[in-house]
Design an enzyme around this catalytic site. Structure first.
Site, PDB file in Angstrom:
ATOM      1  N   LYS A 124       0.275  -8.694   6.377  1.00  0.00           N
ATOM      2  CA  LYS A 124       0.275  -8.056   5.055  1.00  0.00           C
ATOM      3  C   LYS A 124      -0.704  -6.914   5.228  1.00  0.00           C
ATOM      4  CE  LYS A 124       0.422  -8.416   0.192  1.00  0.00           C
ATOM      5  NZ  LYS A 124       1.496  -8.871  -0.684  1.00  0.00           N
ATOM      6  N   ASP A 128      -2.936 -13.404  -0.910  1.00  0.00           N
ATOM      7  CA  ASP A 128      -1.649 -13.555  -0.229  1.00  0.00           C
ATOM      8  C   ASP A 128      -1.864 -13.680   1.276  1.00  0.00           C
ATOM      9  OD1 ASP A 128      -0.463 -13.242  -2.698  1.00  0.00           O
ATOM     10  OD2 ASP A 128       0.126 -11.154  -2.360  1.00  0.00           O
ATOM     11  N   GLU A 154       4.908  -8.596   5.091  1.00  0.00           N
ATOM     12  CA  GLU A 154       5.105  -8.644   3.643  1.00  0.00           C
ATOM     13  C   GLU A 154       4.531  -7.389   3.015  1.00  0.00           C
ATOM     14  OE1 GLU A 154       3.111 -11.023   0.037  1.00  0.00           O
ATOM     15  OE2 GLU A 154       4.177 -12.348   1.428  1.00  0.00           O
ATOM     16  N   GLY A 155       5.343  -6.717   2.206  1.00  0.00           N
ATOM     17  CA  GLY A 155       4.874  -5.527   1.511  1.00  0.00           C
ATOM     18  C   GLY A 155       4.038  -5.887   0.296  1.00  0.00           C
ATOM     19  N   ALA A 156       3.835  -4.915  -0.577  1.00  0.00           N
ATOM     20  CA  ALA A 156       3.040  -5.112  -1.791  1.00  0.00           C
ATOM     21  C   ALA A 156       3.797  -4.517  -2.970  1.00  0.00           C
ATOM     22  CB  ALA A 156       1.668  -4.461  -1.653  1.00  0.00           C
ATOM     23  N   GLY A 157       4.094  -5.352  -3.959  1.00  0.00           N
ATOM     24  CA  GLY A 157       4.852  -4.855  -5.105  1.00  0.00           C
ATOM     25  C   GLY A 157       6.332  -4.747  -4.783  1.00  0.00           C
ATOM     26  N   SER A 172      -4.212  -5.356  -2.511  1.00  0.00           N
ATOM     27  CA  SER A 172      -5.169  -4.998  -3.561  1.00  0.00           C
ATOM     28  C   SER A 172      -5.373  -6.213  -4.458  1.00  0.00           C
ATOM     29  CB  SER A 172      -4.668  -3.794  -4.360  1.00  0.00           C
ATOM     30  OG  SER A 172      -3.350  -4.013  -4.828  1.00  0.00           O
ATOM     31  N   ARG A 210      14.074 -18.718  -8.283  1.00  0.00           N
ATOM     32  CA  ARG A 210      14.086 -19.308  -9.629  1.00  0.00           C
ATOM     33  C   ARG A 210      12.719 -19.901  -9.934  1.00  0.00           C
ATOM     34  NH1 ARG A 210      19.313 -22.386 -11.479  1.00  0.00           N
ATOM     35  NH2 ARG A 210      19.950 -20.202 -11.429  1.00  0.00           N
TER      36      ARG A 210
END
Length: 217
Positions: free
Chosen positions: A56, A71, A130-133, A60, A191
Site C-alpha cells: 500500500k 490498512d 492496494e490503492g487509496a480511495g 493517509s 455486501r
C-alpha cells in the site's frame, strides 16, 4: 454460464490473476472494503502456493498511536510480512494522499509510488498493490489511482459496496479502465449490509459486462 461466484477460489480461477505478476486492487469509492477484500485475496493466493508481497504505497489518516488500525498493518498480517515493508509513505491527515502529503511538506509522484511498490520484490514473488480511495481518486501530485495502475502494468480488481447506486460507478470505472488500456480482471460486489428487497446488482451487471464477479456473503 454465470460470471457471478460466491467462492473466492472459484472467482480467482476465473479471473486468471494468479497467473499474473501481481494485481492492483482499486475501488469505486472510499470505504468500499478494499482492505477486507485484499486480505481475503492474499489468503486465497497463498493457499495456491504463491509468495505474496503486499504493498500500500501511500496511506493517509495514519494513526501512529495505534498502527494496528491501519490498512498497511492489516495487509502485512495477511501476508505475514513486516508492516514497514507494506507502506512507504504515510501521513496523518485523513485527506486525499497528495493533500495529506502536502500538509507535511511532501510531494508525491506516481513514479515514486510505483518504485515503492516494486522495491524489494523478487522475480519469484507475487505483488498485491492496494490503492487509496476510488479508481479516479487523486493519489499523487501528478496522478490518480488509475495512473498508478497504468504505471504498474498489473491486472486490476475493482471493489464496490454491493448497494443501491453502485452500478453507475462500476460501469464508469470499467469504461475508464478500458480507455487506459487496463485489464479489469474481476469485480467484487462487497455486501456490507443486508440488501433491500429485490436488489440484484450481480444480475444487472451481467447485462453489461462479462468480467468475473465475486459477490461476498
Amino acid at each position: 454460464m454465470s460470471n457471478v461466484v460466491t467462492d473466492e477460489q472459484a472467482w480467482l480461477a476465473a479471473t486468471g490473476i494468479a497467473r499474473a505478476r501481481g494485481v492492483f486492487i482499486t475501488a469505486t469509492d472510499t470505504g468500499a472494503g478494499k482492505t477486507w477484500v485484499s486480505r481475503r485475496l492474499i489468503a486465497a493466493l497463498r493457499a495456491n502456493g504463491l509468495d505474496v508481497v503486499a504493498r500500500k504505497p501511500v496511506e493517509s489518516g495514519w494513526n501512529a498511536a495505534d498502527v494496528t488500525t491501519t490498512d498497511a498493518w492489516q495487509l502485512a498480517q495477511a501476508a505475514d510480512i513486516d508492516p514497514a515493508q507494506v507502506c512507504r509513505y504515510h501521513f496523518h491527515a485523513p485527506l486525499s494522499p497528495p493533500r495529506a502529503a502536502a500538509q507535511e511538506g511532501v510531494t508525491l509522484s506516481i513514479a515514486t509510488l510505483a518504485q515503492a511498490c516494486w522495491a524489494g520484490v523478487t522475480d519469484q514473488q507475487y505483488v498485491l498493490v492496494e490503492g487509496a480511495g476510488g479508481f479516479y481518486s487523486p493519489l499523487a501530485a501528478d496522478g490518480l489511482n488509475a495512473d498508478l495502475a497504468v504505471a504498474l502494468g498489473l491486472p486490476v480488481l475493482l471493489v464496490t459496496e454491493d448497494r443501491v447506486g453502485c452500478l453507475n460507478p462500476v460501469l464508469l470505472s470499467l469504461e475508464a479502465a478500458q480507455r487506459r488500456g487496463l485489464q479489469i480482471a474481476g469485480i467484487v460486489l462487497n455486501r456490507r449490509n443486508p440488501p433491500p428487497a429485490g436488489m440484484d446488482n450481480a444480475a444487472d451487471l451481467r447485462a453489461f459486462t462479462s468480467v468475473p464477479l465475486w459477490q461476498t456473503a
